[in-house]
Design an enzyme around this catalytic site. Structure first.
Site, PDB file in Angstrom:
ATOM      1  N   LYS A 152      15.752  52.671  43.176  1.00  0.00           N
ATOM      2  CA  LYS A 152      15.250  51.292  43.078  1.00  0.00           C
ATOM      3  C   LYS A 152      14.023  51.065  43.955  1.00  0.00           C
ATOM      4  O   LYS A 152      13.136  50.275  43.623  1.00  0.00           O
ATOM      5  CB  LYS A 152      16.364  50.305  43.456  1.00  0.00           C
ATOM      6  CG  LYS A 152      17.475  50.281  42.421  1.00  0.00           C
ATOM      7  CD  LYS A 152      18.687  49.501  42.869  1.00  0.00           C
ATOM      8  CE  LYS A 152      19.738  49.524  41.754  1.00  0.00           C
ATOM      9  NZ  LYS A 152      21.046  49.072  42.153  1.00  0.00           N
ATOM     10  N   VAL A 170      25.129  55.135  45.134  1.00  0.00           N
ATOM     11  CA  VAL A 170      26.560  55.426  44.984  1.00  0.00           C
ATOM     12  C   VAL A 170      26.879  56.917  44.786  1.00  0.00           C
ATOM     13  O   VAL A 170      28.039  57.294  44.751  1.00  0.00           O
ATOM     14  CB  VAL A 170      27.229  54.612  43.848  1.00  0.00           C
ATOM     15  CG1 VAL A 170      27.325  53.149  44.197  1.00  0.00           C
ATOM     16  CG2 VAL A 170      26.524  54.832  42.529  1.00  0.00           C
ATOM     17  N   TYR A 225      16.589  53.105  32.850  1.00  0.00           N
ATOM     18  CA  TYR A 225      17.270  52.844  34.127  1.00  0.00           C
ATOM     19  C   TYR A 225      18.269  53.963  34.456  1.00  0.00           C
ATOM     20  O   TYR A 225      18.315  54.460  35.583  1.00  0.00           O
ATOM     21  CB  TYR A 225      17.982  51.484  34.051  1.00  0.00           C
ATOM     22  CG  TYR A 225      18.821  51.168  35.279  1.00  0.00           C
ATOM     23  CD1 TYR A 225      18.225  50.758  36.469  1.00  0.00           C
ATOM     24  CD2 TYR A 225      20.211  51.302  35.250  1.00  0.00           C
ATOM     25  CE1 TYR A 225      18.997  50.478  37.598  1.00  0.00           C
ATOM     26  CE2 TYR A 225      20.984  51.022  36.371  1.00  0.00           C
ATOM     27  CZ  TYR A 225      20.372  50.611  37.534  1.00  0.00           C
ATOM     28  OH  TYR A 225      21.133  50.345  38.650  1.00  0.00           O
ATOM     29  N   TYR A 240      23.187  47.722  50.623  1.00  0.00           N
ATOM     30  CA  TYR A 240      24.096  46.801  49.935  1.00  0.00           C
ATOM     31  C   TYR A 240      24.394  45.599  50.841  1.00  0.00           C
ATOM     32  O   TYR A 240      23.544  45.220  51.653  1.00  0.00           O
ATOM     33  CB  TYR A 240      25.385  47.515  49.504  1.00  0.00           C
ATOM     34  CG  TYR A 240      25.142  48.727  48.638  1.00  0.00           C
ATOM     35  CD1 TYR A 240      24.491  48.614  47.421  1.00  0.00           C
ATOM     36  CD2 TYR A 240      25.553  49.990  49.031  1.00  0.00           C
ATOM     37  CE1 TYR A 240      24.276  49.718  46.616  1.00  0.00           C
ATOM     38  CE2 TYR A 240      25.327  51.101  48.228  1.00  0.00           C
ATOM     39  CZ  TYR A 240      24.689  50.951  47.028  1.00  0.00           C
ATOM     40  OH  TYR A 240      24.464  52.045  46.234  1.00  0.00           O
ATOM     41  N   SER A 284      20.965  54.318  43.294  1.00  0.00           N
ATOM     42  CA  SER A 284      20.190  53.143  43.713  1.00  0.00           C
ATOM     43  C   SER A 284      18.999  53.448  44.612  1.00  0.00           C
ATOM     44  O   SER A 284      18.162  52.574  44.830  1.00  0.00           O
ATOM     45  CB  SER A 284      21.093  52.143  44.428  1.00  0.00           C
ATOM     46  OG  SER A 284      21.732  51.347  43.465  1.00  0.00           O
TER      47      SER A 284
HETATM   48  N1  GLU Z   1      23.366  53.758  38.517  1.00  0.00           N
HETATM   49  C1  GLU Z   1      24.154  52.946  39.382  1.00  0.00           C
HETATM   50  C2  GLU Z   1      24.487  51.597  38.749  1.00  0.00           C
HETATM   51  O1  GLU Z   1      23.644  50.966  38.211  1.00  0.00           O
HETATM   52  C3  GLU Z   1      23.456  52.774  40.687  1.00  0.00           C
HETATM   53  C4  GLU Z   1      24.266  51.968  41.632  1.00  0.00           C
HETATM   54  C5  GLU Z   1      24.031  52.288  43.065  1.00  0.00           C
HETATM   55  O2  GLU Z   1      23.726  53.425  43.430  1.00  0.00           O
HETATM   56  O3  GLU Z   1      24.172  51.356  43.850  1.00  0.00           O
HETATM   57  O4  GLU Z   1      25.580  51.153  38.766  1.00  0.00           O
END
Ligand code: GLU
Length: 309
Positions: free
Chosen positions: A68, A263, A193, A245, A65
């Site tokens: 992002k 994650v 993604y 989060y 994430s």
């Molecule tokens: N690739 C992970 C997902 O989409 C990233 C989630 C994360 O790191 O919060 O579930």
């Protein structure tokens, strides 16, 4: 660039490392289970181009994430904020990162922010390019420029592992496609993604990338303006309000810096006008944040007093 091991940071790593045994590896992406839960690394990249590190600093990990923030910066720069914020909001959710709940109750069904999966999938769907190859290569170039490392790549095994198991993310995409929030083919969006999430680097490269945001979008080494000032500001603001989060409020209270976690156990930290920080430790707390990584940042804040508040 001069990078040096730091005894002071090493002491903090020693103090934080035991916390890793209280966390759990993410297992919903099968390949993430291969990580060593006791790893802990940190690097700080200062705006004068110097950097310090401690722990398992050579260990590479996927961004998950954290990517992002980077896709958001990239898409804002390429297509402009008006088009992006027509499709994704600016508010924290208080829900887990992969929740579908608010998409159903919010009208129109636009994701609340670009740091949750739904919002990030929208952002990825907006990456410009004639085809998937061009979209990916141009985005990867941007990441390579940010880190100063032309070899940055994604981990194919990890990408395939996520791509073949991403039912929930596909569900988010289909829901938003139904409501006209995303256009394009879901499988192509998912490929892009999962590739962006699988981009690998070590804590030094992550810290260097953070220093660009700390320096208002300008590379502190080359002086090149990589991200427009306003866009760097938008990204840092989202990192404060939604980066950790549904524990972003607690993190702002306890550490107090723009940060984004993934994650895989990585955390990108940005101390405006001071430095970028890269942290990695794969054992997570129940909200998905690196447990020892968070603790380490708390200890660092106690020592260096870097909260922006
Ligand atoms: N690739 C992970 C997902 O989409 C990233 C989630 C994360 O790191 O919060 O579930």
């Amino acid at each position: 660039m001069t990078c040096q091991a730091s005894n002071e940071l090493e002491q903090l790593v020693l103090q934080a490392r035991p916390y890793s045994s209280q966390g759990k590896l993410a297992t919903y992406i099968p390949a993430l289970e291969k990580a060593n839960p006791s790893h802990l690394s940190v690097a700080i990249f200062h705006l004068d181009g110097t950097c310090t590190y401690a722990g398992d600093y050579k260990q590479r990990f996927s961004l998950q994430s954290i990517s992002k923030v980077l896709s958001l910066a990239y898409v804002l720069a390429r297509i402009g904020d008006e088009e992006v914020f027509q499709r994704v909001g600016m508010e924290p959710t208080g829900d887990p990162f992969n929740s579908i709940a608010k998409l159903e109750t919010t009208k129109p069904s636009k994701p609340l922010n670009p740091m949750i999966n739904a919002g990030a999938l929208v952002v990825t769907s907006l990456i410009p390019g004639a085809d998937l190859k061009e979209q990916w290569e141009d985005f990867l170039d941007f990441i390579r420029t940010l880190t100063g490392n032309p070899e940055i790549a994604y981990n194919k095994e990890l990408q395939e592992s996520e791509f073949s198991t991403s039912y929930l993310n596909r569900a988010l995409c289909f829901f938003m496609k139904q409501h006209g929030i995303i256009n394009g083919e879901v499988e192509k969006i998912m490929e892009l993604y999962t590739k962006q999430c699988s981009i690998e680097m070590n804590c030094l490269e992550l810290a260097q990338l953070g220093a660009v945001f700390a320096n208002n979008g300008r590379n502190p080494v080359s002086g090149e303006q990589i991200i427009p000032v306003q866009i760097a500001r938008i990204c840092k603001t989202f990192m404060v309000t939604c980066g950790m989060y549904n524990a972003s409020g607690e993190f702002a209270m306890k550490v107090g810096i723009p940060a984004k976690s993934g994650v895989s156990g990585g955390i990108l930290g940005v101390i405006p006008n001071r430095c970028g920080i890269g942290v990695f430790s794969p054992a997570l707390d129940e909200k998905g944040n690196s447990l020892a990584g968070w603790k380490l940042l708390e200890f660092m804040n106690e020592k260096y007093n870097f909260s922006i508040f």
